[in-house]
Design an enzyme around this catalytic site. Structure first.
Site, PDB file in Angstrom:
ATOM      1  N   SER A   1      -3.817  36.659-118.424  1.00  0.00           N
ATOM      2  CA  SER A   1      -3.108  35.234-118.579  1.00  0.00           C
ATOM      3  C   SER A   1      -1.334  35.454-118.211  1.00  0.00           C
ATOM      4  O   SER A   1      -0.419  36.057-118.737  1.00  0.00           O
ATOM      5  CB  SER A   1      -2.909  35.158-119.853  1.00  0.00           C
TER       6      SER A   1
ATOM      7  N   LYS B   1      -5.308  33.100-115.207  1.00  0.00           N
ATOM      8  CA  LYS B   1      -5.321  32.017-115.894  1.00  0.00           C
ATOM      9  C   LYS B   1      -3.665  31.049-115.668  1.00  0.00           C
ATOM     10  O   LYS B   1      -2.784  32.667-116.261  1.00  0.00           O
ATOM     11  CB  LYS B   1      -5.847  32.380-117.311  1.00  0.00           C
TER      12      LYS B   1
ATOM     13  N   LYS C   1      -0.681  29.349-118.220  1.00  0.00           N
ATOM     14  CA  LYS C   1      -0.868  27.891-119.017  1.00  0.00           C
ATOM     15  C   LYS C   1      -0.217  27.306-118.140  1.00  0.00           C
ATOM     16  O   LYS C   1       0.686  26.152-117.471  1.00  0.00           O
ATOM     17  CB  LYS C   1       0.625  28.745-119.743  1.00  0.00           C
TER      18      LYS C   1
ATOM     19  N   ASP D   1      -5.359  26.610-119.180  1.00  0.00           N
ATOM     20  CA  ASP D   1      -4.809  26.764-120.663  1.00  0.00           C
ATOM     21  C   ASP D   1      -4.060  26.142-121.557  1.00  0.00           C
ATOM     22  O   ASP D   1      -2.559  26.487-121.019  1.00  0.00           O
ATOM     23  CB  ASP D   1      -4.793  28.378-121.459  1.00  0.00           C
TER      24      ASP D   1
ATOM     25  N   GLU E   1      -9.288  25.461-120.074  1.00  0.00           N
ATOM     26  CA  GLU E   1      -9.523  26.174-122.199  1.00  0.00           C
ATOM     27  C   GLU E   1      -8.529  24.970-122.431  1.00  0.00           C
ATOM     28  O   GLU E   1      -7.179  24.677-122.551  1.00  0.00           O
ATOM     29  CB  GLU E   1      -8.710  27.483-121.636  1.00  0.00           C
TER      30      GLU E   1
ATOM     31  N   ASP F   1     -11.536  27.706-126.573  1.00  0.00           N
ATOM     32  CA  ASP F   1     -10.607  28.581-128.074  1.00  0.00           C
ATOM     33  C   ASP F   1     -10.587  27.819-128.992  1.00  0.00           C
ATOM     34  O   ASP F   1     -11.044  28.419-129.967  1.00  0.00           O
ATOM     35  CB  ASP F   1      -9.560  28.743-126.957  1.00  0.00           C
TER      36      ASP F   1
ATOM     37  N   LYS G   1     -12.606  35.134-129.346  1.00  0.00           N
ATOM     38  CA  LYS G   1     -11.472  36.259-130.029  1.00  0.00           C
ATOM     39  C   LYS G   1     -11.766  36.606-131.710  1.00  0.00           C
ATOM     40  O   LYS G   1     -11.882  36.157-132.130  1.00  0.00           O
ATOM     41  CB  LYS G   1      -9.713  34.936-129.900  1.00  0.00           C
TER      42      LYS G   1
ATOM     43  N   GLY H   1      -7.089  36.882-125.564  1.00  0.00           N
ATOM     44  CA  GLY H   1      -6.528  37.618-125.616  1.00  0.00           C
ATOM     45  C   GLY H   1      -5.445  36.994-126.861  1.00  0.00           C
ATOM     46  O   GLY H   1      -5.561  35.681-126.534  1.00  0.00           O
TER      47      GLY H   1
HETATM   48  O1  OSB Z   1      -4.724  30.804-125.589  1.00  0.00           O
HETATM   49  O2  OSB Z   1      -5.585  32.278-124.633  1.00  0.00           O
HETATM   50  C1  OSB Z   1      -4.282  31.645-125.833  1.00  0.00           C
HETATM   51  C2  OSB Z   1      -1.629  34.423-126.617  1.00  0.00           C
HETATM   52  C3  OSB Z   1      -1.394  33.906-127.551  1.00  0.00           C
HETATM   53  C4  OSB Z   1      -2.125  32.854-127.602  1.00  0.00           C
HETATM   54  C5  OSB Z   1      -3.253  32.183-127.663  1.00  0.00           C
HETATM   55  C6  OSB Z   1      -3.203  32.721-126.163  1.00  0.00           C
HETATM   56  C7  OSB Z   1      -2.826  33.708-125.645  1.00  0.00           C
HETATM   57  C8  OSB Z   1      -2.650  34.198-123.828  1.00  0.00           C
HETATM   58  C9  OSB Z   1      -2.858  35.900-123.856  1.00  0.00           C
HETATM   59  O3  OSB Z   1      -3.598  33.561-123.205  1.00  0.00           O
HETATM   60  C10 OSB Z   1      -4.028  36.507-123.505  1.00  0.00           C
HETATM   61  C11 OSB Z   1      -4.068  37.765-123.389  1.00  0.00           C
HETATM   62  O4  OSB Z   1      -3.834  38.193-124.697  1.00  0.00           O
HETATM   63  O5  OSB Z   1      -3.698  38.155-122.380  1.00  0.00           O
HETATM   64 MG    MG Z   2      -6.330  30.252-124.698  1.00  0.00          MG
END
Ligand code: OSB
Ligand code: MG
Length: 371
Positions: free
Chosen positions: A135, A161, A163, A188, A213, A238, A262, A290
């Site tokens: 991510s 992924k 953001k 995401d 996402e 999520d 999660k 994650g």
């Molecule tokens: O939205 O998936 C999410 C990290 C912190 C809070 C929310 C998210 C995330 C990530 C990181 O996208 C995923 C990872 O742990 O590699």
């Molecule tokens: Mg997410």
């Protein structure tokens, strides 16, 4: 299993690279390590709440309060049989899923160590390696983003992924797609859009994405249903899925075509398994999300993602994507086929390094039964 003491350790750890999402930018990640002692054994759990309430309402501060003042008194000195027993005891506490999940993880670690079984075995996971992706946070420009993607792809990640947020959506995503026509790619938004502003997402529908996402509000399953109707691309929830009931609502409303599991957000691994089972029976694909976990939470995510229904790569990257120094002695590495090995030692299968812990500790409290 009598629980003798519970230690809360508030940690602050430097990230290898700053992580920026639609809700903010962090250079350090905070969390609370939960240490449970029972019968001479030690179990660890990670409460994944961060410092700020950007992802959800919980913070390290609210979790500390709920753990110390409400959860600890319900379980200390008590004979807690398993995760379901723990969930029954804390059922009167509304919400605060991340706080509950931290303790549940430590209970699983203890159960595994007592039974000499790995968490994977306890949960019924079949795979010994799981498919993973990375991510990537918002970068300063689309060029820098393409650079970052290229770096992770060269390390062996086959699923990426990125953001997005308003103003940094179609441009960023099409730049990555143009540079990597065949990459498994998903985005995401972390709840940054409304139905009204979602027109900006329309160009993403032609970029052959695995999923989009959580575009809309965290508590809004219904508007996701309306948006999904307008997209060929699968929406994935999520933030909205905070209990197994919410997973059922999303399925029954056709609000998404994929669900991100999660365990923290769902209040524990047991509820992560429950959502996995529900989705499997209803034909809804799932993957493991994650929260920038330490080695403790990462071990837990790997065990969960070893269940057969996790059909898409998880946001579970190698330790070096997150931390130069981790609190576990074990470091997770990426295999050539974009998988990570699931720990096989009893419980979570990781050991906590006391000197690393000390280096990152902001505060600690040891709680024992009140006499
Ligand atoms: O939205 O998936 C999410 C990290 C912190 C809070 C929310 C998210 C995330 C990530 C990181 O996208 C995923 C990872 O742990 O590699
Ligand atoms: Mg997410």
């Amino acid at each position: 299993m009598k629980l003798d003491s519970l230690t809360l350790t508030h940690l602050r750890m430097p990230l290898v690279t700053a992580f920026e999402t639609s809700f903010g930018r962090i250079t350090h990640r905070e969390c609370i390590l939960v240490t449970l002692k029972s019968d001479g054994l030690t179990g660890y759990g990670e409460c994944v709440a961060d410092r700020d309430p950007g992802y959800c309402y919980e913070t390290t501060g609210t979790a500390w309060h709920i753990l110390r003042d409400f959860i600890a008194p319900l379980i200390l000195g008590q004979d807690v049989a398993d995760a379901d027993d723990f969930q029954r005891r804390v059922d009167g506490i509304r919400g605060h899923q991340l706080a509950k999940a931290g303790v549940e993880m430590a209970i699983w670690d203890l159960l595994g160590k007592r039974a000499d079984k790995s968490l994977r075995e306890l949960l019924g996971g079949e795979r010994t390696q799981v498919d993973v992706g990375v991510s990537i946070g918002l970068q300063a420009s689309p060029e820098k983003l393409v650079h970052a993607v290229a770096d992770y792809v060269s390390q062996g990640y086959r699923r990426v992924k990125i953001k997005i947020k308003p103003g940094r959506d179609a441009g960023d995503t099409s730049a990555v797609r143009a540079a990597f026509p065949n990459l498994l790619l998903q985005v995401d938004a972390n709840s940054a859009y409304t139905l009204k502003s979602s027109a900006a997402l329309k160009p993403l529908d032609d970029l052959d994405l695995l999923l989009i996402e959580q575009p809309l509000h965290e508590d809004d399953i219904w508007d996701h249903r309306k948006l999904q109707d307008e997209f060929k691309t699968a929406l994935c929830l999520d933030e909205s899925i905070v209990t197994p009931r919410h997973a059922r609502y999303a399925i029954e409303m056709d609000a998404c075509r994929i669900i991100n599991i999660k365990p923290g957000r769902l209040g524990g691994l047991s509820q992560g398994v429950a959502v996995h089972n529900l989705c499997k029976s209803r034909g809804m694909p799932v993957w493991c999300g994650g929260m920038l976990e330490t080695g403790v939470g990462r071990a837990s995510n790997l065990a969960l993602a070893s269940l057969q229904g996790f059909s898409l790569p998880g946001d579970i990257s190698a330790s070096n994507r997150y931390y130069m120094r981790d609190i576990t002695t074990e470091r997770f590495t990426l295999n050539a086929d974009s998988t990570i090995n699931v720990p096989s030692a009893p419980g979570l299968g990781v050991t906590v390094d006391p000197s690393a812990l000390q280096a990152f500790t902001l505060a600690e409290t040891v709680l024992a039964p009140q006499s």
